[in-house]
Design a protein around this motif. Sequence first.
Motif, PDB file in Angstrom:
ATOM      1  N   HIS A 140      14.140  14.311  54.937  1.00 14.24           N
ATOM      2  CA  HIS A 140      13.192  14.853  55.913  1.00 14.24           C
ATOM      3  C   HIS A 140      13.927  15.642  56.994  1.00 14.24           C
ATOM      4  O   HIS A 140      15.028  15.282  57.402  1.00 14.24           O
ATOM      5  N   ILE A 141      13.273  16.688  57.478  1.00 17.63           N
ATOM      6  CA  ILE A 141      13.767  17.441  58.627  1.00 17.63           C
ATOM      7  C   ILE A 141      13.306  16.696  59.868  1.00 17.63           C
ATOM      8  O   ILE A 141      12.160  16.254  59.947  1.00 17.63           O
ATOM      9  N   ARG A 142      14.177  16.587  60.871  1.00 15.42           N
ATOM     10  CA  ARG A 142      13.814  15.846  62.080  1.00 15.42           C
ATOM     11  C   ARG A 142      14.299  16.580  63.323  1.00 15.42           C
ATOM     12  O   ARG A 142      15.216  17.394  63.257  1.00 15.42           O
ATOM     13  N   PRO A 143      13.695  16.281  64.468  1.00 18.55           N
ATOM     14  CA  PRO A 143      14.145  16.909  65.716  1.00 18.55           C
ATOM     15  C   PRO A 143      15.631  16.631  65.941  1.00 18.55           C
ATOM     16  O   PRO A 143      16.128  15.552  65.631  1.00 18.55           O
ATOM     17  N   GLY A 144      16.316  17.632  66.454  1.00 23.55           N
ATOM     18  CA  GLY A 144      17.753  17.503  66.697  1.00 23.55           C
ATOM     19  C   GLY A 144      18.592  18.113  65.599  1.00 23.55           C
ATOM     20  O   GLY A 144      19.771  18.408  65.803  1.00 23.55           O
ATOM     21  N   ASP A 145      18.002  18.321  64.422  1.00 25.63           N
ATOM     22  CA  ASP A 145      18.750  18.990  63.361  1.00 25.63           C
ATOM     23  C   ASP A 145      19.019  20.429  63.772  1.00 25.63           C
ATOM     24  O   ASP A 145      18.195  21.072  64.438  1.00 25.63           O
ATOM     25  N   VAL A 146      20.150  20.929  63.377  1.00 25.94           N
ATOM     26  CA  VAL A 146      20.428  22.360  63.451  1.00 25.94           C
ATOM     27  C   VAL A 146      20.725  22.754  62.015  1.00 25.94           C
ATOM     28  O   VAL A 146      21.765  22.404  61.464  1.00 25.94           O
ATOM     29  N   LEU A 147      19.758  23.414  61.409  1.00 25.04           N
ATOM     30  CA  LEU A 147      19.865  23.783  60.008  1.00 25.04           C
ATOM     31  C   LEU A 147      20.518  25.153  59.881  1.00 25.04           C
ATOM     32  O   LEU A 147      20.189  26.071  60.630  1.00 25.04           O
ATOM     33  N   THR A 148      21.435  25.278  58.952  1.00 21.37           N
ATOM     34  CA  THR A 148      22.037  26.573  58.641  1.00 21.37           C
ATOM     35  C   THR A 148      21.438  27.045  57.334  1.00 21.37           C
ATOM     36  O   THR A 148      21.490  26.336  56.327  1.00 21.37           O
ATOM     37  N   ALA A 149      20.845  28.228  57.370  1.00 22.49           N
ATOM     38  CA  ALA A 149      20.180  28.792  56.197  1.00 22.49           C
ATOM     39  C   ALA A 149      21.108  29.793  55.527  1.00 22.49           C
ATOM     40  O   ALA A 149      21.673  30.669  56.185  1.00 22.49           O
ATOM     41  N   THR A 150      21.273  29.637  54.229  1.00 27.04           N
ATOM     42  CA  THR A 150      22.007  30.623  53.431  1.00 27.04           C
ATOM     43  C   THR A 150      21.108  31.038  52.279  1.00 27.04           C
ATOM     44  O   THR A 150      20.421  30.204  51.685  1.00 27.04           O
ATOM     45  N   GLU A 208      18.991  27.821  50.992  1.00 31.97           N
ATOM     46  CA  GLU A 208      19.412  26.440  51.184  1.00 31.97           C
ATOM     47  C   GLU A 208      19.606  26.183  52.662  1.00 31.97           C
ATOM     48  O   GLU A 208      20.216  26.999  53.357  1.00 31.97           O
ATOM     49  N   TYR A 209      19.075  25.071  53.133  1.00 32.30           N
ATOM     50  CA  TYR A 209      19.211  24.657  54.526  1.00 32.30           C
ATOM     51  C   TYR A 209      20.102  23.416  54.574  1.00 32.30           C
ATOM     52  O   TYR A 209      19.756  22.386  54.009  1.00 32.30           O
ATOM     53  N   HIS A 210      21.251  23.565  55.219  1.00 26.84           N
ATOM     54  CA  HIS A 210      22.182  22.449  55.412  1.00 26.84           C
ATOM     55  C   HIS A 210      22.103  22.009  56.873  1.00 26.84           C
ATOM     56  O   HIS A 210      21.905  22.836  57.771  1.00 26.84           O
ATOM     57  N   ASP A 211      22.272  20.714  57.110  1.00 25.41           N
ATOM     58  CA  ASP A 211      22.229  20.217  58.484  1.00 25.41           C
ATOM     59  C   ASP A 211      23.574  20.406  59.172  1.00 25.41           C
ATOM     60  O   ASP A 211      24.530  20.952  58.598  1.00 25.41           O
ATOM     61  N   GLN A 212      23.637  19.977  60.417  1.00 25.29           N
ATOM     62  CA  GLN A 212      24.824  20.141  61.251  1.00 25.29           C
ATOM     63  C   GLN A 212      26.046  19.416  60.682  1.00 25.29           C
ATOM     64  O   GLN A 212      27.177  19.710  61.066  1.00 25.29           O
ATOM     65  N   ASN A 213      25.842  18.506  59.734  1.00 27.41           N
ATOM     66  CA  ASN A 213      26.948  17.794  59.088  1.00 27.41           C
ATOM     67  C   ASN A 213      27.306  18.392  57.735  1.00 27.41           C
ATOM     68  O   ASN A 213      28.144  17.850  57.020  1.00 27.41           O
ATOM     69  N   GLY A 214      26.634  19.496  57.369  1.00 34.59           N
ATOM     70  CA  GLY A 214      26.911  20.149  56.097  1.00 34.59           C
ATOM     71  C   GLY A 214      26.127  19.596  54.919  1.00 34.59           C
ATOM     72  O   GLY A 214      26.326  20.026  53.785  1.00 34.59           O
ATOM     73  N   ASN A 215      25.220  18.637  55.176  1.00 32.59           N
ATOM     74  CA  ASN A 215      24.421  18.041  54.094  1.00 32.59           C
ATOM     75  C   ASN A 215      23.223  18.918  53.746  1.00 32.59           C
ATOM     76  O   ASN A 215      22.535  19.417  54.644  1.00 32.59           O
ATOM     77  N   LEU A 216      22.960  19.073  52.455  1.00 27.11           N
ATOM     78  CA  LEU A 216      21.806  19.841  52.002  1.00 27.11           C
ATOM     79  C   LEU A 216      20.531  19.081  52.349  1.00 27.11           C
ATOM     80  O   LEU A 216      20.383  17.911  51.989  1.00 27.11           O
ATOM     81  N   VAL A 217      19.617  19.742  53.076  1.00 28.26           N
ATOM     82  CA  VAL A 217      18.374  19.118  53.519  1.00 28.26           C
ATOM     83  C   VAL A 217      17.196  19.600  52.686  1.00 28.26           C
ATOM     84  O   VAL A 217      16.345  18.822  52.273  1.00 28.26           O
ATOM     85  N   ILE A 218      17.128  20.896  52.444  1.00 30.55           N
ATOM     86  CA  ILE A 218      15.992  21.463  51.702  1.00 30.55           C
ATOM     87  C   ILE A 218      16.452  22.710  50.958  1.00 30.55           C
ATOM     88  O   ILE A 218      17.291  23.464  51.447  1.00 30.55           O
ATOM     89  N   THR A 219      15.901  22.889  49.764  1.00 28.79           N
ATOM     90  CA  THR A 219      16.120  24.104  48.985  1.00 28.79           C
ATOM     91  C   THR A 219      14.759  24.773  48.818  1.00 28.79           C
ATOM     92  O   THR A 219      13.799  24.129  48.389  1.00 28.79           O
ATOM     93  N   VAL A 220      14.696  26.032  49.184  1.00 26.45           N
ATOM     94  CA  VAL A 220      13.450  26.799  49.085  1.00 26.45           C
ATOM     95  C   VAL A 220      13.657  27.920  48.076  1.00 26.45           C
ATOM     96  O   VAL A 220      14.659  28.632  48.134  1.00 26.45           O
ATOM     97  N   ARG A 221      12.725  28.043  47.163  1.00 25.68           N
ATOM     98  CA  ARG A 221      12.725  29.167  46.235  1.00 25.68           C
ATOM     99  C   ARG A 221      11.519  30.039  46.562  1.00 25.68           C
ATOM    100  O   ARG A 221      10.389  29.568  46.555  1.00 25.68           O
ATOM    101  N   ARG A 222      11.788  31.292  46.874  1.00 24.18           N
ATOM    102  CA  ARG A 222      10.727  32.247  47.207  1.00 24.18           C
ATOM    103  C   ARG A 222      10.667  33.284  46.080  1.00 24.18           C
ATOM    104  O   ARG A 222      11.690  33.857  45.715  1.00 24.18           O
ATOM    105  N   VAL A 223       9.483  33.481  45.524  1.00 23.83           N
ATOM    106  CA  VAL A 223       9.313  34.423  44.427  1.00 23.83           C
ATOM    107  C   VAL A 223       8.498  35.612  44.926  1.00 23.83           C
ATOM    108  O   VAL A 223       7.418  35.443  45.494  1.00 23.83           O
TER     109      VAL A 223
END
Length: 175
Positions: free
Chosen positions: A114-124, A149-164
Amino acid sequence: MEVAMNETEATSGGWNFPVEAGHILQFARAIGDPNPIYSDAEYARDSDLGHVIAPPTFTMAAAHFDPDWPLRPVPGRPWLGSGRTPSGTARADDDTAGKEVRLHAEQHYEYHRHIRPGDVLTATERPGRNWQKDGRRGGHMNFSEAVIEYHDQNGNLVITVRRVGVSIERSGTDG
């Protein structure tokens, strides 16, 4: 001269999306979801999750933090705007026969946590698959996938989004 990078600037091939409780609340209200897990810290603390989380599809709001988001107005540059006709750009005619039409076709979300407050997600973002189908009225439909791909501030993969997306090559006989 050293320049400090703010939290929304690109870092190592991506850009940052800071997640705040207020953003989550606004998003939940915008989609009409009153679930208290999105807004009530006390309720969330007593839940199985133990904290406030973001609603599904919340990463759609990340576009506002993408420094290269093409739908954001840029001072001094013509902008496509919204509505029936573009604002800020000239359009020669309204005839789309024989021209390519681009559309958003699908969006898929794979949550790793889950995404939660305080996360800083890096999108690639990277290209995904490409495929083609024949249109019912002639022409081709070209599908292309982007994987974000959205990774959290610790480098962990949080969510993968596929856009078509799909581009439709319209024939001169389309109405």
